[in-house]
Motif scaffolding. Sequence first.
Motif, PDB file in Angstrom:
ATOM      1  N   ALA A 241       0.837  -1.199   0.000  1.00 10.78           N
ATOM      2  CA  ALA A 241       0.000   0.000   0.000  1.00 10.78           C
ATOM      3  C   ALA A 241       0.878   1.258   0.000  1.00 10.78           C
ATOM      4  CB  ALA A 241      -0.928  -0.013   1.202  1.00 10.78           C
ATOM      5  N   ARG A 242       1.930   1.245   0.812  1.00  5.14           N
ATOM      6  CA  ARG A 242       2.835   2.400   0.856  1.00  5.14           C
ATOM      7  C   ARG A 242       3.544   2.593  -0.484  1.00  5.14           C
ATOM      8  NH1 ARG A 242       6.731   2.180   5.729  1.00  5.14           N
ATOM      9  NH2 ARG A 242       8.435   2.844   4.421  1.00  5.14           N
ATOM     10  N   ALA A 243       3.971   1.491  -1.088  1.00  2.64           N
ATOM     11  CA  ALA A 243       4.624   1.563  -2.395  1.00  2.64           C
ATOM     12  C   ALA A 243       3.659   2.088  -3.458  1.00  2.64           C
ATOM     13  CB  ALA A 243       5.159   0.194  -2.789  1.00  2.64           C
ATOM     14  N   ALA A 244       2.413   1.671  -3.383  1.00  2.27           N
ATOM     15  CA  ALA A 244       1.404   2.139  -4.339  1.00  2.27           C
ATOM     16  C   ALA A 244       1.186   3.639  -4.197  1.00  2.27           C
ATOM     17  CB  ALA A 244       0.095   1.391  -4.134  1.00  2.27           C
ATOM     18  N   GLU A 245       1.155   4.118  -2.973  1.00  2.00           N
ATOM     19  CA  GLU A 245       0.976   5.558  -2.757  1.00  2.00           C
ATOM     20  C   GLU A 245       2.187   6.327  -3.265  1.00  2.00           C
ATOM     21  OE1 GLU A 245      -2.025   5.278   1.056  1.00  2.00           O
ATOM     22  OE2 GLU A 245       0.082   5.763   1.406  1.00  2.00           O
ATOM     23  N   ARG A 246       3.375   5.790  -3.047  1.00  2.00           N
ATOM     24  CA  ARG A 246       4.590   6.456  -3.551  1.00  2.00           C
ATOM     25  C   ARG A 246       4.643   6.447  -5.077  1.00  2.00           C
ATOM     26  NH1 ARG A 246       9.911   5.652   0.122  1.00  2.00           N
ATOM     27  NH2 ARG A 246       9.013   6.439   2.039  1.00  2.00           N
ATOM     28  N   ALA A 247       4.025   5.435  -5.681  1.00  2.00           N
ATOM     29  CA  ALA A 247       3.993   5.359  -7.143  1.00  2.00           C
ATOM     30  C   ALA A 247       2.935   6.282  -7.734  1.00  2.00           C
ATOM     31  CB  ALA A 247       3.752   3.921  -7.583  1.00  2.00           C
ATOM     32  N   GLY A 248       2.146   6.920  -6.858  1.00  2.00           N
ATOM     33  CA  GLY A 248       1.170   7.890  -7.329  1.00  2.00           C
ATOM     34  C   GLY A 248      -0.253   7.375  -7.425  1.00  2.00           C
ATOM     35  N   PHE A 249      -0.514   6.196  -6.894  1.00  2.62           N
ATOM     36  CA  PHE A 249      -1.863   5.635  -6.922  1.00  2.62           C
ATOM     37  C   PHE A 249      -2.540   5.865  -5.577  1.00  2.62           C
ATOM     38  CE2 PHE A 249       0.796   2.802  -9.601  1.00  2.62           C
ATOM     39  CZ  PHE A 249       0.265   3.166 -10.828  1.00  2.62           C
ATOM     40  N   SER A 250      -3.847   5.989  -5.614  1.00  6.65           N
ATOM     41  CA  SER A 250      -4.565   6.096  -4.347  1.00  6.65           C
ATOM     42  C   SER A 250      -5.075   4.704  -3.974  1.00  6.65           C
ATOM     43  CB  SER A 250      -5.725   7.087  -4.451  1.00  6.65           C
ATOM     44  OG  SER A 250      -6.630   6.674  -5.429  1.00  6.65           O
ATOM     45  N   VAL A 251      -4.822   4.336  -2.727  1.00  8.20           N
ATOM     46  CA  VAL A 251      -5.227   3.020  -2.243  1.00  8.20           C
ATOM     47  C   VAL A 251      -6.666   3.094  -1.775  1.00  8.20           C
ATOM     48  CG1 VAL A 251      -4.801   1.265  -0.495  1.00  8.20           C
ATOM     49  CG2 VAL A 251      -2.879   2.411  -1.592  1.00  8.20           C
ATOM     50  N   VAL A 252      -7.515   2.272  -2.371  1.00  9.33           N
ATOM     51  CA  VAL A 252      -8.929   2.261  -2.017  1.00  9.33           C
ATOM     52  C   VAL A 252      -9.142   1.442  -0.756  1.00  9.33           C
ATOM     53  CG1 VAL A 252     -11.230   1.559  -2.772  1.00  9.33           C
ATOM     54  CG2 VAL A 252      -9.644   2.582  -4.404  1.00  9.33           C
ATOM     55  N   SER A 253      -8.552   0.247  -0.707  1.00  8.19           N
ATOM     56  CA  SER A 253      -8.711  -0.580   0.489  1.00  8.19           C
ATOM     57  C   SER A 253      -7.622  -1.641   0.582  1.00  8.19           C
ATOM     58  CB  SER A 253     -10.087  -1.244   0.518  1.00  8.19           C
ATOM     59  OG  SER A 253     -10.163  -2.222  -0.484  1.00  8.19           O
ATOM     60  N   ILE A 254      -7.433  -2.114   1.815  1.00 11.95           N
ATOM     61  CA  ILE A 254      -6.532  -3.226   2.088  1.00 11.95           C
ATOM     62  C   ILE A 254      -7.381  -4.331   2.696  1.00 11.95           C
ATOM     63  CG2 ILE A 254      -4.557  -4.006   3.442  1.00 11.95           C
ATOM     64  CD1 ILE A 254      -3.563  -1.112   3.454  1.00 11.95           C
ATOM     65  N   ASP A 255      -7.377  -5.486   2.067  1.00  7.64           N
ATOM     66  CA  ASP A 255      -8.183  -6.609   2.537  1.00  7.64           C
ATOM     67  C   ASP A 255      -7.243  -7.720   3.017  1.00  7.64           C
ATOM     68  OD1 ASP A 255     -10.088  -8.485   3.049  1.00  7.64           O
ATOM     69  OD2 ASP A 255     -10.869  -8.581   1.001  1.00  7.64           O
ATOM     70  N   GLN A 256      -7.035  -7.776   4.319  1.00  8.74           N
ATOM     71  CA  GLN A 256      -6.084  -8.731   4.902  1.00  8.74           C
ATOM     72  C   GLN A 256      -6.537 -10.187   4.784  1.00  8.74           C
ATOM     73  OE1 GLN A 256      -3.417  -7.943   7.431  1.00  8.74           O
ATOM     74  NE2 GLN A 256      -3.455  -5.741   7.150  1.00  8.74           N
ATOM     75  N   ASP A 257      -7.829 -10.418   4.741  1.00  5.82           N
ATOM     76  CA  ASP A 257      -8.356 -11.780   4.759  1.00  5.82           C
ATOM     77  C   ASP A 257      -8.587 -12.378   3.378  1.00  5.82           C
ATOM     78  OD1 ASP A 257      -8.400 -11.738   7.546  1.00  5.82           O
ATOM     79  OD2 ASP A 257     -10.352 -10.754   7.555  1.00  5.82           O
ATOM     80  N   ALA A 258      -8.386 -11.600   2.338  1.00  4.15           N
ATOM     81  CA  ALA A 258      -8.608 -12.105   0.981  1.00  4.15           C
ATOM     82  C   ALA A 258      -7.589 -13.195   0.649  1.00  4.15           C
ATOM     83  CB  ALA A 258      -8.499 -10.971  -0.021  1.00  4.15           C
ATOM     84  N   LYS A 259      -8.045 -14.181  -0.089  1.00  2.00           N
ATOM     85  CA  LYS A 259      -7.180 -15.313  -0.433  1.00  2.00           C
ATOM     86  C   LYS A 259      -6.921 -15.327  -1.935  1.00  2.00           C
ATOM     87  CE  LYS A 259      -8.830 -17.820   3.491  1.00  2.00           C
ATOM     88  NZ  LYS A 259      -9.407 -19.002   4.048  1.00  2.00           N
ATOM     89  N   PHE A 260      -5.637 -15.375  -2.284  1.00  2.00           N
ATOM     90  CA  PHE A 260      -5.241 -15.440  -3.687  1.00  2.00           C
ATOM     91  C   PHE A 260      -5.811 -16.735  -4.264  1.00  2.00           C
ATOM     92  CE2 PHE A 260      -1.837 -16.248  -6.950  1.00  2.00           C
ATOM     93  CZ  PHE A 260      -2.160 -15.154  -7.746  1.00  2.00           C
ATOM     94  N   PRO A 261      -6.472 -16.697  -5.401  1.00  2.00           N
ATOM     95  CA  PRO A 261      -7.148 -17.884  -5.926  1.00  2.00           C
ATOM     96  C   PRO A 261      -6.256 -19.127  -6.062  1.00  2.00           C
ATOM     97  CG  PRO A 261      -7.833 -15.955  -7.135  1.00  2.00           C
ATOM     98  CD  PRO A 261      -6.745 -15.515  -6.208  1.00  2.00           C
ATOM     99  N   ALA A 262      -4.996 -18.963  -6.390  1.00  4.12           N
ATOM    100  CA  ALA A 262      -4.111 -20.121  -6.524  1.00  4.12           C
ATOM    101  C   ALA A 262      -3.767 -20.734  -5.169  1.00  4.12           C
ATOM    102  CB  ALA A 262      -2.832 -19.721  -7.247  1.00  4.12           C
ATOM    103  N   PHE A 263      -3.892 -19.938  -4.099  1.00  3.32           N
ATOM    104  CA  PHE A 263      -3.600 -20.403  -2.738  1.00  3.32           C
ATOM    105  C   PHE A 263      -4.806 -20.127  -1.858  1.00  3.32           C
ATOM    106  CE2 PHE A 263       0.522 -19.202  -4.568  1.00  3.32           C
ATOM    107  CZ  PHE A 263       1.142 -20.434  -4.527  1.00  3.32           C
ATOM    108  N   TRP A 264      -5.939 -20.743  -2.166  1.00  2.00           N
ATOM    109  CA  TRP A 264      -7.187 -20.483  -1.464  1.00  2.00           C
ATOM    110  C   TRP A 264      -7.107 -20.874   0.006  1.00  2.00           C
ATOM    111  CZ3 TRP A 264      -8.945 -24.927   0.646  1.00  2.00           C
ATOM    112  CH2 TRP A 264      -8.502 -26.114   0.048  1.00  2.00           C
ATOM    113  N   PHE A 265      -6.116 -21.681   0.394  1.00  2.00           N
ATOM    114  CA  PHE A 265      -5.989 -22.137   1.779  1.00  2.00           C
ATOM    115  C   PHE A 265      -5.159 -21.182   2.628  1.00  2.00           C
ATOM    116  CE2 PHE A 265      -1.853 -23.562   0.462  1.00  2.00           C
ATOM    117  CZ  PHE A 265      -2.046 -23.974  -0.843  1.00  2.00           C
ATOM    118  N   GLU A 266      -4.533 -20.168   2.028  1.00  2.00           N
ATOM    119  CA  GLU A 266      -3.745 -19.174   2.757  1.00  2.00           C
ATOM    120  C   GLU A 266      -4.351 -17.797   2.521  1.00  2.00           C
ATOM    121  OE1 GLU A 266       0.296 -19.213   1.499  1.00  2.00           O
ATOM    122  OE2 GLU A 266       0.550 -21.340   1.922  1.00  2.00           O
TER     123      GLU A 266
END
Length: 100
Positions: free
Chosen positions: A41-66
């Motif tokens: 999120a910090r890197a995204a802001e430094r790159a000039g993007f606005s961060v809409v949200s951070i979702d800590q519990d979201a699971k990457f589809p390839a690793f649905w168990f983590e």
Amino acid sequence: MRKKEGKIIWAAYFDSALPRDKGRRVPKSLSVEKPRLEEIARAAERAGFSVVSIDQDAKFPAFWFESGGRVIVKTSERKSVVIKKIAEKLKELRGEIKKR
């Protein structure tokens, strides 16, 4: 729907421990070990993007168990460009941290 709000950026995109066929989207030279969502999120802001949200519990589809989490950034740029810019800033952040 969240996707309309911006681009979904998964932490796995920047993880140097993952091969490209498991989700890494940047070259090894731009990847980092175990990227954290706050760093992304910090890197995204430094790159000039606005961060809409951070979702800590979201699971990457390839690793649905983590739950690696995801960051949603608001932009109209192509996703590949956004990922590369964030990866460059993430590397810079890690460089700053090591200097301290």
